[in-house]
Write an enzyme that holds these catalytic residues in place. Structure first.
Site, short mmCIF file in Angstrom:
data_model
loop_
_atom_site.label_atom_id
_atom_site.label_comp_id
_atom_site.label_asym_id
_atom_site.label_seq_id
_atom_site.Cartn_x
_atom_site.Cartn_y
_atom_site.Cartn_z
N TYR A 255 19.54 -3.46 -21.82
CA TYR A 255 19.70 -2.91 -20.47
C TYR A 255 18.89 -1.62 -20.30
O TYR A 255 18.24 -1.42 -19.28
CB TYR A 255 21.17 -2.64 -20.18
CG TYR A 255 21.43 -2.30 -18.73
CD1 TYR A 255 21.79 -3.29 -17.82
CD2 TYR A 255 21.26 -0.99 -18.26
CE1 TYR A 255 22.00 -2.99 -16.49
CE2 TYR A 255 21.45 -0.69 -16.92
CZ TYR A 255 21.84 -1.69 -16.04
OH TYR A 255 22.03 -1.39 -14.72
N PHE B 221 -0.84 -3.64 4.69
CA PHE B 221 -0.46 -5.05 4.60
C PHE B 221 0.86 -5.24 5.36
O PHE B 221 1.57 -4.29 5.63
CB PHE B 221 -0.33 -5.51 3.14
CG PHE B 221 -0.08 -6.98 3.05
CD1 PHE B 221 -1.01 -7.89 3.51
CD2 PHE B 221 1.13 -7.47 2.57
CE1 PHE B 221 -0.76 -9.25 3.48
CE2 PHE B 221 1.38 -8.83 2.53
CZ PHE B 221 0.44 -9.73 2.98
N ASP B 222 1.21 -6.49 5.68
CA ASP B 222 2.37 -6.71 6.56
C ASP B 222 3.68 -6.17 6.00
O ASP B 222 4.49 -5.61 6.74
CB ASP B 222 2.51 -8.19 6.96
CG ASP B 222 2.69 -9.13 5.78
OD1 ASP B 222 2.54 -8.69 4.63
OD2 ASP B 222 2.97 -10.32 6.01
N ASP C 295 -2.29 1.66 -2.28
CA ASP C 295 -1.71 0.32 -2.44
C ASP C 295 -2.69 -0.43 -3.35
O ASP C 295 -3.77 -0.83 -2.94
CB ASP C 295 -1.56 -0.38 -1.09
CG ASP C 295 -1.04 -1.81 -1.25
OD1 ASP C 295 -1.18 -2.39 -2.35
OD2 ASP C 295 -0.52 -2.37 -0.27
N ALA D 176 -2.54 -3.31 -5.09
CA ALA D 176 -2.30 -4.73 -5.40
C ALA D 176 -3.54 -5.38 -6.04
O ALA D 176 -3.43 -6.12 -7.01
CB ALA D 176 -1.90 -5.48 -4.13
N LYS E 226 -0.55 -9.84 -8.17
CA LYS E 226 -1.97 -10.09 -7.92
C LYS E 226 -2.77 -9.75 -9.19
O LYS E 226 -2.87 -10.57 -10.08
CB LYS E 226 -2.45 -9.26 -6.72
CG LYS E 226 -2.01 -9.80 -5.37
CD LYS E 226 -0.61 -9.46 -5.03
CE LYS E 226 -0.28 -9.70 -3.56
NZ LYS E 226 1.15 -9.47 -3.31
N HIS F 25 6.14 -14.21 10.81
CA HIS F 25 5.36 -15.36 10.34
C HIS F 25 6.09 -16.17 9.28
O HIS F 25 5.84 -17.35 9.12
CB HIS F 25 3.99 -14.92 9.81
CG HIS F 25 4.05 -13.82 8.80
ND1 HIS F 25 4.31 -12.52 9.15
CD2 HIS F 25 3.90 -13.83 7.46
CE1 HIS F 25 4.30 -11.77 8.06
NE2 HIS F 25 4.05 -12.55 7.02
#
Ligand code: F0G
Length: 459
Positions: free
Chosen positions: A73, A125-126, A216, A218, A259, A451
């Site tokens: 843990y 990004f969304d 960001d 990614a 990604k 979406h």
């Protein structure tokens, strides 16, 4: 022009069968799904280009690392192995693992965003956009104008417009801007890279205003590869060295590890500020888990630790970027417009140019996506008005994005040349009847991230 598909720098050891369901069944499946490709079952899809997120093939080393996962843990060995990779590659002082990118965005937004504050970026990004809005904040996109012209060959179309950023900060001031971002590569704008020169300028502008700068990350490795290939002064630097230079410019980063860390689940949040990190840890414990596992299993941390290095491997990156370029070139040779230059992780078909008869409020990119499934069992993803149109908070008027795109997203190390030839051949068939195609009407849509669950009716 002929583009050669690169030989894969790997061979296939485990295979996963795929099946093309008969055409009549595809029609029925579409209807059942409310014409939303997110609602289809994976078993009914032949080639799935919905996303490159969590869909990559893990390597033998990653699967071996999974067996070494330490499920303690607290203070697990897996955490230590991930920590050493994260420190080595990114160089931030503090980090937490998160279960994916949006969890990192949520925690950062929870700690920093207050209602009516603005968060500038090249393009959010969304999920980033929605996490900021969910805290009452206002995401702002300040990408260079070239980004909205799909044919413009600018080599770094993900760049931030520095003049706009300066003017924006001058207008709203530090108090209204808790942090600023940039997305590398710019997914919402075509997987386009940001240059190091631009990153330096953005860092300087945020820095002078006292605004923390968050990347960001990614698809940072693909971005760094483009810097190496396209930006003067970088051809003799390794992608990893370029990454170190990039992250040294920032105060923090969010990352979806699904990604460029080539894992099926995972994310990261890194910062340099100690006090912010304390708040981040408290938020993480409340919502995700203890700071040494962050909502993941120990084995996931180990897969990420290995995948982070594989994502930086230059023989892999050159194959990957060439594979994307191959698909785009096959489409362009047939007169199908895609965002130029071709980005890293996906080919973006410019649906409003291919289907000029369908207006943006009848969702041309959605229509193209549905047709691609109907014709070939292929799933792409709409990145246009279904995803990004929203009512302006001040005027309540609907505002539509500049681009109506169907993104054909390429999972890492999964599909081969013959798959891409099939995708290209299918789109060429659709192009021949583009004039007869019709748009769609929404029959259900939630307020945020519509979406994913919207339903449609053909017009
Ligand atoms: N930032 C960028 C640039 C992304 O592309 C994504 C996800 C995220 C953040 C959120 O990460 O999914 O791990 O929570 N993009 C996926 C896509 C979903 O299909 O482009 P996540």
């Amino acid at each position: 022009m002929t583009t050669i598909h690169p030989p894969e720098p790997f061979r296939i050891k485990v295979m996963e069968p795929i099946r093309l369901v008969p055409r009549e069944e595809r029609e029925a499946k579409l209807k059942e799904a409310g014409y939303n490709l997110f609602s289809l079952k994976a078993e009914d899809i032949f080639i799935d280009l919905l996303t490159d997120s969590g869909t990559g093939a893990m390597s033998q080393e990653q699967w071996a690392a999974i067996m070494r996962g330490d499920e303690s843990y607290a203070g697990a060995r897996s955490y230590s192995r991930l920590k050493s990779a994260v420190e080595d590659i990114f160089g931030f002082k503090y980090f937490i693992p998160t279960h994916q990118g949006r969890a990192a965005e949520n925690i950062l937004s929870a700690c920093l965003v207050k209602p009516e504050q603005y968060i500038p970026s090249n393009m959010h990004f969304d999920t980033t956009d929605a996490n900021i809005r969910a805290r009452g904040g206002r995401p702002v996109n300040l990408v260079i104008d070239e980004a909205s012209d799909p044919a413009n060959p600018h080599p770094f179309k993900g760049n931030m417009d520095i003049a706009k950023l300066k003017a924006f900060i001058a207008e709203y001031g530090r108090e209204q801007i808790p942090f600023g971002m940039i997305t590398v590569t710019n997914n919402a704008g075509g997987g386009q890279p940001v240059s190091m020169e631009n990153l330096k300028a953005v860092s300087a502008v945020y820095g002078e205003a006292g605004i923390p700068f968050v990347i960001d990350a990614a698809r940072y490795a693909e971005n760094c590869y483009f810097i190496q290939q396209r930006e003067p002064g970088y051809k003799n630097k390794s992608v990893k060295e370029i990454a170190r230079e990039m992250f040294a410019l920032a105060d923090g980063m969010t990352m979806s590890a699904k990604k460029d860390a080539i894992v099926n689940i995972g994310g990261l949040l890194c910062v340099n500020d100690e006090k912010l990190f304390q708040n981040i840890k408290n938020e993480l414990i409340l919502r995700e888990g203890f700071p040494t596992y962050g909502g993941l299993a120990g084995r996931d941390l180990d897969a990420m630790a290995v995948g982070l290095y594989e994502g930086l491997d230059e023989s892999y990156l050159s194959y990957r970027i060439a594979q994307t370029a191959y698909l785009a070139q096959r489409l362009n040779d047939a007169g199908i417009p895609t965002i130029q230059p071709t980005g890293g992780h996906a080919v973006y078909v410019v649906a409003n140019q291919l289907l000029p008869n369908i207006p943006n409020y009848e969702f041309p990119a959605q229509s193209l996506g549905v047709e691609l499934y109907r014709e070939g069992g292929i799933r792409g993803v709409e990145i246009g008005s279904v995803m990004f149109a929203h009512p302006d908070p001040e005027t309540n008027q609907w505002s539509y994005p500049a681009l109506e795109l169907l993104r054909l997203t390429i999972p890492r190390r999964v599909y081969t040349q013959s798959h891409f030839d099939y995708v290209a051949d299918t789109l060429v068939k659709i192009k021949s009847r583009a004039k007869e195609m019709k748009g769609f009407r929404l029959t259900y849509a939630p307020e945020l991230l519509r979406h994913f669950t919207a339903r449609f009716e053909p017009l």
